[in-house]
Design an enzyme around this catalytic site. Structure first.
Site, short mmCIF file in Angstrom:
data_model
loop_
_atom_site.label_atom_id
_atom_site.label_comp_id
_atom_site.label_asym_id
_atom_site.label_seq_id
_atom_site.Cartn_x
_atom_site.Cartn_y
_atom_site.Cartn_z
N GLU A 1 0.91 -1.61 0.01
CA GLU A 1 0.01 -0.03 -0.34
C GLU A 1 1.07 1.47 0.04
OE1 GLU A 1 -3.94 -0.04 2.60
OE2 GLU A 1 -4.15 -1.53 1.79
N HIS B 1 -2.13 -1.40 10.29
CA HIS B 1 -1.57 -2.92 10.31
C HIS B 1 -0.14 -3.09 11.39
CE1 HIS B 1 -3.62 -4.71 6.80
NE2 HIS B 1 -3.95 -3.73 6.97
#
Length: 662
Positions: A369, A646
């Protein structure tokens, strides 16, 4: 295979692409700012609740029509730019390979000369993280913001954590033979080359992370240190920048006197902390990066991690306690009192921990990402202080034969301390929904990690991927896992220059890292859990389909709680995740019909320890037959607390050659 150092084959196309993107960018920026102003994060909501003058609301009222007018005015230019930009993408290369040009900070060639596959084995450390570097307006839907500043801080924290010294203490005890995770409030400061692979029997300099910035620009392997190593009994060739203290304990498993002095010693400030690294002023504008006591996210914080920066192992040797005590140098005003904890799962063959730091001597890093191109440049600039080789801006744009129109790249980024020999990228053609707008796929890399005395290359394979994210798309993810295996097999065949009869290179490891977007506990993910990938590759955290090991925890954080004081710093997040009750409040668990979507404050009994969707897999298939690969340690990392939703993960593999191994 030629590595692409520029996105286009000639300068004319590069200039034309820059011109077209210059026409598009103003429209893109105004649209991003316009949407971002209407998607506040929980931190901003709390700030506004305390604002009696409604200043932010007034700013929105004023800026919205301005942004809207400028957006409309820039649309014709953006349309012209798009008409130029779109056809150029067919000539664009699938990635950009960047190598550090500063010769004084390069050490990839030096690392290759360190391992000749003779004698002891070598360890390699791999890291993986989803960093959510989307355009700011989209990142806010994950409750994170200020993408450009976050990119810079993420890179700074990663390279600071990876470049810190590694400390190991060997305890000789007749009864305590377990590997325990001790916690130090400080790090050993490197003293030139002597910090590399040495055994400290007489004394060591011990300071807090304030003194050692970790900004060694990747030069962790000085020539002096390698010369010293030759004359000492090093544990193995893979432990670079390591300080080893040998302690003789005859206290029935209790901590020895010297270890107690080191852990519980009170500090007297003998100097002031250095100023924080470049960029602190910019980062202070966002809540993600406030430095507080206990924030060990960067090595210039006032205290280090309470989790193990020191590995305590059984060993031989003695220490002159008085000599060591006389030479201990403390730099902190406050030292945390810590204790030695035994591993809860004594049947495990490797270390595992929740750490507030990325592992020392991190060799390879796979990120997902990294979609925003400006953020990717800032991140690359920071990572180049430690990693010499980086592959970024991976993916395709525009229309392609097998894919729908792609507006953003794959978001993959790879960084390495070792030279990259070959690289290849493939785009998943079956993306659905919003995922189909990004060129999600798999990046395959071949790296050289050493050579034999017979000049045979020692290589390793690393794959980085990001699968379909939309819940319920089980079939899509399984198809992508099939393609991942096929593409990897093709890549290994096409890049191999060896034959069975006359091998020119020896394969040391084959690792897969990435965000697979399914966990090993949810009933909805049963198909992925039983995929054939897990018959060929091993997951260190997994017992079998649907069952994780007791110490494994989820890697997907609840976005609503990112800015809570309890988890806002790496140290605080680490403490919370060590508690089962704490995990229930801040980690996303498998969906259940009996519970709402909010994780906050949940006390019900849940299966597993959260959704672990970030994986690190390795295989023993296809490697050099006489060598053995096994996991040495596995870590869940909290150093990026407040910067992403995350948890990064890291794995250290030991490659044993079978020659003179202990």
């Amino acid at each position: 295979m030629v590595l692409y150092t520029s996105p286009f084959p000639n300068s004319f196309l590069s200039v034309l692409h820059s011109f077209s993107w210059g026409l598009i960018f103003p429209c893109y920026w105004f649209a991003d700012r316009l949407v971002a102003s209407f998607v506040p994060t929980t931190y901003e909501k709390r700030q506004r609740a305390d604002d009696p003058c409604y200043f932010h609301a007034l700013c929105i009222i004023i800026t919205t029509p301005i942004y809207l007018a400028l957006l409309v005015a820039s649309l014709p230019f953006a349309l012209i730019g798009f008409l130029l930009w779109s056809p150029l993408q067919s000539a664009r290369r699938p990635y950009i390979y960047s190598r550090l040009q500063d010769k004084s900070h390069t050490n990839g060639a030096t690392l290759l000369s360190e391992w000749k596959a003779a004698g002891n084995g070598k360890s390699f450390c791999f890291g993986s993280a989803n960093v959510c570097l989307l355009p700011d307006s989209l990142a806010r839907f994950n409750n994170v913001f200020n993408t450009q500043a976050r990119a810079k801080e993420i890179g700074r924290r990663i390279r600071n954590g990876a470049s810190r010294p590694q400390i190991k203490i060997y305890i000789d005890s007749p009864t305590n033979t377990s590997i325990s995770a001790a916690s130090f409030s400080s790090l050993v400061s490197p003293q030139g080359g002597d910090s590399t692979n040495r055994t400290v029997n007489a004394g060591m300099k011990r300071t807090t992370s304030m003194e050692y910035k970790g900004d060694n620009s990747g030069s962790n392997n000085s020539e002096d240190g390698r010369d010293d190593k030759a004359g000492s009994g090093e544990p193995n060739e893979g432990e670079e920048n390591t300080c080893i203290v040998r302690i003789n304990g005859e206290d029935n498993g209790h901590m020895s006197d010297i270890e107690t002095d080191i852990v519980n010693g009170q500090a007297n400030a003998s100097g002031t902390a250095e100023h924080s690294l470049e960029g602190d002023t910019e980062m202070s504008k966002t809540p993600n990066h406030k430095q507080k006591d206990g924030d060990s996210g960067s090595l210039d914080s006032y205290s280090a991690s309470r989790e193990s920066l020191v590995k305590v192992r059984v060993g031989d040797g003695t220490v002159d306690q008085s000599t060591v005590n006389n030479k201990l140098l403390y730099k902190a005003s406050i030292m945390k009192k810590t204790s030695v904890r035994k591993k809860k799962h004594t049947d495990e063959t490797f270390d595992h921990e929740i750490s507030a730091f990325f592992p020392a001597n991190l060799d390879f890093l796979c990120l997902q990402e990294v979609f925003d191109k400006r953020a990717a440049e800032k991140l690359k600039e920071q990572l180049h202080h430690y990693f010499e080789y980086i592959v970024y801006d991976v993916g395709v744009y525009g229309c392609h034969a097998c894919c729908s129109f792609k507006f953003v790249n794959s978001g993959l980024l790879f960084a390495s301390r070792y030279p990259v020999m070959d690289a290849a990228y493939h785009c998943y053609p079956n993306g659905r929904g919003t995922d189909s707008l990004a060129s999600k796929g798999a990046l395959f890399l071949k790296v050289q990690v050493g050579s034999t005395p017979q000049d045979q290359r020692i290589v390793g394979y690393i794959s980085c991927t990001h699968l379909q994210a939309i819940a319920g798309d089980t079939t899509v993810r399984c198809e992508q896992l099939d393609m991942l295996q096929d593409w990897l097999s093709e890549f290994r065949k096409s890049t191999s220059s060896s034959s069975t009869a006359n091998p020119e290179e020896l394969v040391a490891f084959d690792v897969i890292c990435g965000d697979l977007n399914f966990d090993n506990c949810s009933s909805e993910d049963k198909l992925e859990q039983q995929h054939s990938l897990f018959t060929h590759y091993k997951d260190p955290c997994r017992i079998g389909p649907g069952e994780d090991k007791p110490w494994a925890i989820g890697t997907l954080l609840d976005p609503e709680g990112l800015y809570d004081e309890e988890v806002f710093t790496p140290d605080n997040l680490q403490k919370v995740l060590e508690s089962e009750e704490g995990r229930k409040g801040y980690i996303v668990y498998p969906t259940s019909k009996n519970h709402g979507s909010s994780q906050k404050g949940r006390k019900a009994s849940l299966k597993g320890n959260g959704r672990r969707i970030d994986y690190m897999l390795y295989t023993e298939e296809g490697l050099y037959l006489e060598w053995k690969v096994e996991v040495e340690e596995f870590s869940f990392i909290t150093q990026l607390a407040g910067l992403t939703d995350h948890l990064p993960v890291a794995m250290r593999l030991m490659v044993s050659t079978g020659e003179d191994d202990p």
